[in-house]
Design a protein around this motif. Structure first.
Motif, PDB file in Angstrom:
ATOM      1  N   ARG A 156      -5.607   0.751   3.256  1.00  0.00           N
ATOM      2  CA  ARG A 156      -5.868   1.248   1.899  1.00  0.00           C
ATOM      3  C   ARG A 156      -6.721   0.252   1.117  1.00  0.00           C
ATOM      4  O   ARG A 156      -7.566   0.653   0.302  1.00  0.00           O
ATOM      5  N   ARG A 157      -6.505  -1.030   1.330  1.00  0.00           N
ATOM      6  CA  ARG A 157      -7.302  -2.052   0.640  1.00  0.00           C
ATOM      7  C   ARG A 157      -8.779  -1.950   0.992  1.00  0.00           C
ATOM      8  O   ARG A 157      -9.639  -2.397   0.241  1.00  0.00           O
ATOM      9  N   ASP A 158      -9.063  -1.364   2.146  1.00  0.00           N
ATOM     10  CA  ASP A 158     -10.446  -1.308   2.639  1.00  0.00           C
ATOM     11  C   ASP A 158     -11.225  -0.094   2.127  1.00  0.00           C
ATOM     12  O   ASP A 158     -12.359   0.101   2.542  1.00  0.00           O
ATOM     13  N   LYS A 169     -15.468  -4.732  -6.635  1.00  0.00           N
ATOM     14  CA  LYS A 169     -15.133  -3.642  -5.724  1.00  0.00           C
ATOM     15  C   LYS A 169     -14.778  -4.176  -4.352  1.00  0.00           C
ATOM     16  O   LYS A 169     -15.362  -5.143  -3.869  1.00  0.00           O
ATOM     17  N   GLN A 170     -13.841  -3.498  -3.702  1.00  0.00           N
ATOM     18  CA  GLN A 170     -13.390  -3.910  -2.386  1.00  0.00           C
ATOM     19  C   GLN A 170     -14.530  -3.941  -1.390  1.00  0.00           C
ATOM     20  O   GLN A 170     -14.546  -4.735  -0.470  1.00  0.00           O
ATOM     21  N   VAL A 171     -15.536  -3.090  -1.580  1.00  0.00           N
ATOM     22  CA  VAL A 171     -16.622  -3.014  -0.603  1.00  0.00           C
ATOM     23  C   VAL A 171     -17.314  -4.354  -0.423  1.00  0.00           C
ATOM     24  O   VAL A 171     -17.901  -4.630   0.609  1.00  0.00           O
ATOM     25  N   ALA A 172     -17.221  -5.222  -1.433  1.00  0.00           N
ATOM     26  CA  ALA A 172     -17.847  -6.533  -1.321  1.00  0.00           C
ATOM     27  C   ALA A 172     -17.254  -7.359  -0.196  1.00  0.00           C
ATOM     28  O   ALA A 172     -17.889  -8.275   0.312  1.00  0.00           O
ATOM     29  N   PRO A 208     -10.632   1.357 -11.555  1.00  0.00           N
ATOM     30  CA  PRO A 208     -11.450   2.570 -11.448  1.00  0.00           C
ATOM     31  C   PRO A 208     -10.759   3.643 -10.607  1.00  0.00           C
ATOM     32  O   PRO A 208      -9.877   3.343  -9.796  1.00  0.00           O
ATOM     33  N   LYS A 209     -11.148   4.884 -10.788  1.00  0.00           N
ATOM     34  CA  LYS A 209     -10.586   5.963  -9.986  1.00  0.00           C
ATOM     35  C   LYS A 209     -11.098   5.863  -8.550  1.00  0.00           C
ATOM     36  O   LYS A 209     -12.193   5.357  -8.289  1.00  0.00           O
ATOM     37  N   ASN A 210     -10.287   6.339  -7.614  1.00  0.00           N
ATOM     38  CA  ASN A 210     -10.691   6.414  -6.199  1.00  0.00           C
ATOM     39  C   ASN A 210     -11.327   5.119  -5.712  1.00  0.00           C
ATOM     40  O   ASN A 210     -12.412   5.121  -5.135  1.00  0.00           O
ATOM     41  N   ASP A 211     -10.656   4.010  -5.923  1.00  0.00           N
ATOM     42  CA  ASP A 211     -11.296   2.740  -5.582  1.00  0.00           C
ATOM     43  C   ASP A 211     -10.240   1.684  -5.299  1.00  0.00           C
ATOM     44  O   ASP A 211      -9.051   1.858  -5.592  1.00  0.00           O
ATOM     45  N   ALA A 212     -10.699   0.588  -4.727  1.00  0.00           N
ATOM     46  CA  ALA A 212      -9.873  -0.598  -4.514  1.00  0.00           C
ATOM     47  C   ALA A 212     -10.640  -1.794  -5.058  1.00  0.00           C
ATOM     48  O   ALA A 212     -11.859  -1.885  -4.878  1.00  0.00           O
TER      49      ALA A 212
END
Length: 926
Positions: free
Chosen positions: A654-656, A721-724, A790-794
């Motif tokens: 989920r973190r990803d 953002k988690q994507v980083a 933020p919505k729909n995000d990690a």
């Protein structure tokens, strides 16, 4: 006068057509059975199977009890005969159409009506329809079903091949067949031949209902709702109606949605099968959402076919006629009704599966009503080896238990069955998406034209049956076939050296890349299809970066549990960890204390993965926990181990997000009492894993991670953002396979990394609090801050040095309690600076107060010091605790509802508590 008589005749004909009806009744009474070479008949139960009938007659003992599986292996070597007598009614005999419908026959069966063979069946996954016009008679009718031994049918096929097919965990030796793994040759549920969580119980029987269906005039054979384009402003629908008619006639089809007119169409019916299409738009539809995202609203769609009372036509009309074989499973149970009526509960939604190329590979995620959906779920195997025992209430409980812990998806695994309509109906009602495998798993198959025709009809039957369900999300051609061939050495091991690889792969290709996708395209109404699970590309094994992944590095690979955090994939459709059932469940199949050892004959008979699996549990327990000597406590700690391990996986994936957009745990349930990867045992009792899933799958996740490393720059990092933190395009595969060392003991060099995950469709703003507290409740560090999510995000929230959080305290004496409060709800999690076996837990002083309520009791539990994994228990398996295996802070009180029928005195006497720290100060550990 002649004109008046003619008009009267026409009116009488119209009245007859208008009152045309479909009649169905079950033929479940009066059945008896015998062994093929015996003359002794015994009463039988239909639906059912031979093992259950033999048990009722006390010819065999319950195979689920102790070692009894071994003693019933003779059953599948025999043929079995079933018969019943029935009398048709006058109305049934007068009907112009008479059909016997077998919803499920397991598996090789010849069916006779009045000594005339009407069916040769060879697929338990199909519905069979037999035209019995001219065979059905007045008075007594004899219906016979002769089941042939699959061993006798398929051992010759095995012997005839110059090679052997890959198989799943086929327990051929248990069945007395030595190495003759015959499961790939039968269109039978693969798990019947044994799996690493299930016994070898190859069954026979009329396992689903038998019906006598009669009709005259007209019949609605099928109603298919295709959702062409759906938004919150409008739903563009197409309804395809199949109508069978005895004669040419005019009629009107009217559709309503929640009682409001949707569309009407005049049609001209031909004799035979007519296909009619209606296109229309519903304005401002109430949309169907998954559990946790919104209401799974079901719109009541009603369709009525009304013959025109003024006309009876000869010749052709405007409808398309179709002469498809009558054996096609066209009728749907919800679409019966006199006068041509059908009613369907339709979840109106837009559902897409993305598998788009991006800079990392190919993503994989579902988009529901325009919103990206993170799939949180579990894999489901059949709920019983004896499938006829899985009734409506069991299906409802399974789906309700999934919804209760915030799941939004169940994957129906390919070695079982296409489940009963009730399962999909409850998934619709409770907002649970279904990832549906076709029934192929971990094997290669011998394919000829007859086999392909058989599986094509199997696929058509089930895709048509399920296509109106809102829950249906994707079809996968199989479970792990692609990886068996390309990734696990199946191609080389069995076929390449014999020069058969190209030929055998062509067979598999014909199933999963030709027949099945075409059936889904033609009959599925736009539902997505994937050739296998996991799957990346046509001629490669899965890689996790281009599609879904089955990750077994933790467990099978022996990797540390923390490896979940460093396994970056796009969609995790399998991962898991084993445990034994809780002690009271074990007593149901193993009551003798002399067998209360995980290596006893009885316990090993209910550990289908063998001693290997027991060793794995011991190995992982020894790494992270103190290993008890006591059998009961070992089972308890084993469940805590499983829960902690899989919870870590749930959080890691989920973190990803948005790199990873789904995590489906192996597995939800059991088919018999067994040590397995399930979160609910065979009896429906929640293991520790199921309880912790509720928090791990909540809409907002507080996710701390203890790891080795250092903090660069400002310790108080700005949320990003988690994507980083995801792998770059160049090193994605390397990151996926990277194995990091275990975190070092003590606080030096360790970091506490905190992330927040939001699965909501709206952003959240809340207060975050981190507290470092000792086991006895002293606060040694505290920090609060406001965090926008933020919505729909990690997002990354912050990273701390562990040594900065514990001050002068020993790491073993501190826990990190983190909360995020938003909208009146508090989300929390706890992190530990060292492994559980090194924590300085002590036996807490727990106090309980019991208050009677309508359906049981509320139990309030308090503690003086930190209590880890508090387990409340009573005797037996019928009491349900709304929460269990929970952590309790010093001075905290929690109230747990218990559903039970026990008197107060008995309940108080039986109620016991257990915590992980109970034996940390004794010598009862290894």
């Amino acid at each position: 006068m002649m004109i008046r008589k003619t008009i009267t005749s026409l009116l009488l004909l119209a009245a007859t057509v208008a009152s045309a009806s479909v009649s169905q009744r079950t033929l479940h009474e009066g059945w008896r059975f015998r062994q093929g070479n015996s003359e002794i008949w015994h009463p039988a139960q239909v639906p059912g199977n031979t093992h259950l009938d033999l048990m009722r007659e006390r010819i065999i003992e319950d195979p689920f009890y102790r070692l009894n599986e071994r003693s019933v292996q003779w059953v599948d070597k025999e043929d079995w005969m079933y018969e019943t007598h029935f009398q048709p009614t006058a109305e049934e005999l007068a009907a112009s159409h008479q059909t016997l419908v077998f919803k499920g026959l397991d598996t090789y069966a010849d069916v006779y009506l009045n000594h005339q063979r009407i069916l040769v069946a060879d697929n338990m996954h199909r519905e069979w329809r037999c035209n019995v016009e001219g065979i059905l008679k007045a008075g007594d009718n004899l219906l016979e079903v002769f089941f042939k031994s699959p061993v006798k049918m398929n051992v010759p096929k095995f012997d005839a091949l110059p090679y052997r097919h890959n198989t799943g965990p086929d327990h051929s030796q248990m069945g007395g067949l030595f190495d003759k793994t015959i499961s790939p040759f039968a269109r039978t549920a693969g798990f019947e031949y044994g799996w690493d969580w299930g016994p070898r119980l190859v069954t026979f029987g009329i396992w689903r209902p038998v019906l006598l269906e009669t009709w005259s005039g007209t019949r609605i054979a099928d109603v298919w709702y295709i959702q062409k384009d759906v938004t919150k402003a409008r739903a563009q629908l197409r309804t395809i109606v199949e109508v069978e008619a005895d004669s040419a006639q005019s009629a009107t089809i009217a559709i309503t949605a929640d009682g409001k007119p949707a569309t009407t169409k005049a049609v001209a019916l031909k004799p035979g099968l007519n296909t009619i299409t209606l296109d229309y738009t519903l304005k401002n539809p109430r949309l169907w959402w998954t559990n946790g995202l919104g209401e799974p609203y079901l719109t009541t769609m009603k369709l009525r076919l009304t013959p025109d009372p003024s006309l009876s036509r000869e010749g052709s009309g405007h409808s398309q006629s179709n002469n498809r074989d009558k054996k096609l499973s066209t009728p749907l149970s919800e679409q019966r009704g006199a006068g041509g009526e059908s009613s369907t509960l339709l979840g109106i939604r837009s559902l897409k599966l993305h598998n788009d190329k991006d800079k990392y590979g190919h993503n994989l995620y579902f988009e529901l009503n325009g919103e990206p959906l993170y799939a949180k779920g579990s894999n489901m195997v059949p709920n019983d080896n004896f499938l006829s025992r899985v009734n409506d209430s069991i299906y409802r409980q399974v789906v309700a238990d999934a919804a209760a812990v915030n799941m939004n998806m169940i994957r129906v695994w390919g070695g079982g069955i296409y489940e009963d309509d009730a399962f999909y109906r409850y998934c619709d009602e409770m907002g649970i998406l279904v990832w549906q495998d076709f029934m192929f798993a971990c094997q290669t198959y011998e394919v000829d034209s007859a086999f392909l025709d058989n599986i094509k009809e199997e696929a058509i039957c089930n895709v048509r049956r399920l296509r109106n369900h809102a829950c249906m999300a994707v079809y996968a051609g199989n479970n792990e076939e692609q990886d068996v061939w390309f990734g696990w050495g199946g191609k080389k091991r069995y076929f390449e050296e014999l020069g058969q690889a190209d030929r055998v792969w062509k067979m598999q290709h014909s199933i999963f890349y030709e027949v099945l996708p075409e059936v889904v395209r033609q009959y599925g109404g736009g539902i997505a299809y994937r050739p296998s699970s996991p799957w990346a590309f046509e001629n490669t094994p899965s890689d996790g970066i281009n599609g879904d992944d089955h990750y077994w590095g933790v467990w099978h690979g022996g990797e540390p549990i923390e490896a979940y955090f460093d396994h970056h994939v796009r969609f995790q459709s399998e991962y898991g960890f084993q445990s034994f059932p809780e002690y009271e469940s074990v007593l149901r199949y193993n009551p003798d204390p002399r067998d209360h050892d995980i290596y006893s004959e009885v316990m090993m008979a209910h550990q289908n993965a063998g001693t290997y699996a027991n060793h794995r549990i011991e190995e992982y327990m020894g790494r992270d926990y103190r290993v008890p000597k006591d059998f009961k406590r070992f089972l308890y700690v084993g469940q805590v181990l499983q829960a902690d391990a899989v919870k870590m996986g749930m959080e890691a994936f989920r973190r990803d997000r948005p790199f990873c957009m789904g995590g489906i745990v192996w597995q939800l349930n059991d088919c018999w009492p067994v040590a397995s990867w399930s979160s609910r045992d065979y009896y429906g009792r929640w293991k520790a894993l199921h309880y912790v899933t509720r928090k791990a799958y909540d809409d907002i996740l507080v996710s701390p991670r203890i790891k080795n490393g250092s903090v660069c720059g400002d310790v108080i990092a700005t949320p990003t953002k988690q994507v980083a933190a995801l792998p770059t395009e160049e090193n994605a595969k390397a990151m996926q396979q990277q194995k990091l060392p275990l975190p070092s003991e003590g606080a030096d060099g360790k970091l506490l990394e905190l992330k927040l995950v939001n699965d909501r469709r709206t952003p959240a703003t809340g207060n975050l609090k981190l507290q470092s507290m000792t086991i006895d409740g002293r606060i040694v560090f505290e920090q609060t801050k406001k965090v926008k999510l933020p919505k729909n995000d990690a997002i990354n929230v912050q990273t701390w040095r562990v040594k900065d959080l514990i001050g002068d305290e020993m790491a073993e004496n501190v826990i990190f309690y983190i909360t995020y409060e938003t909208g009146g709800k508090t989300y929390y999690n706890i992190a530990y600076p060292v492994r559980q076996k090194d924590m300085h837990y002590r036996k807490p002083q727990l106090t309980t107060a019991v208050t009677p309520v309508a359906d049981g009791y509320d139990v309030s539990v308090s503690t003086d010091i930190f209590a880890r994994a508090v387990f409340l228990k009573t005797k037996g398996i019928n009491d349900f605790f709304a929460d269990n295996y929970f952590d309790l802070l010093p001075g905290q009180t929690r109230t747990i509802h218990v559903r039970t029928s026990k008197p107060r005195a008995q309940f108080l006497k039986e109620l016991k508590t257990t915590t992980l720290g109970d034996d940390y100060e004794t010598n009862s550990i290894q």
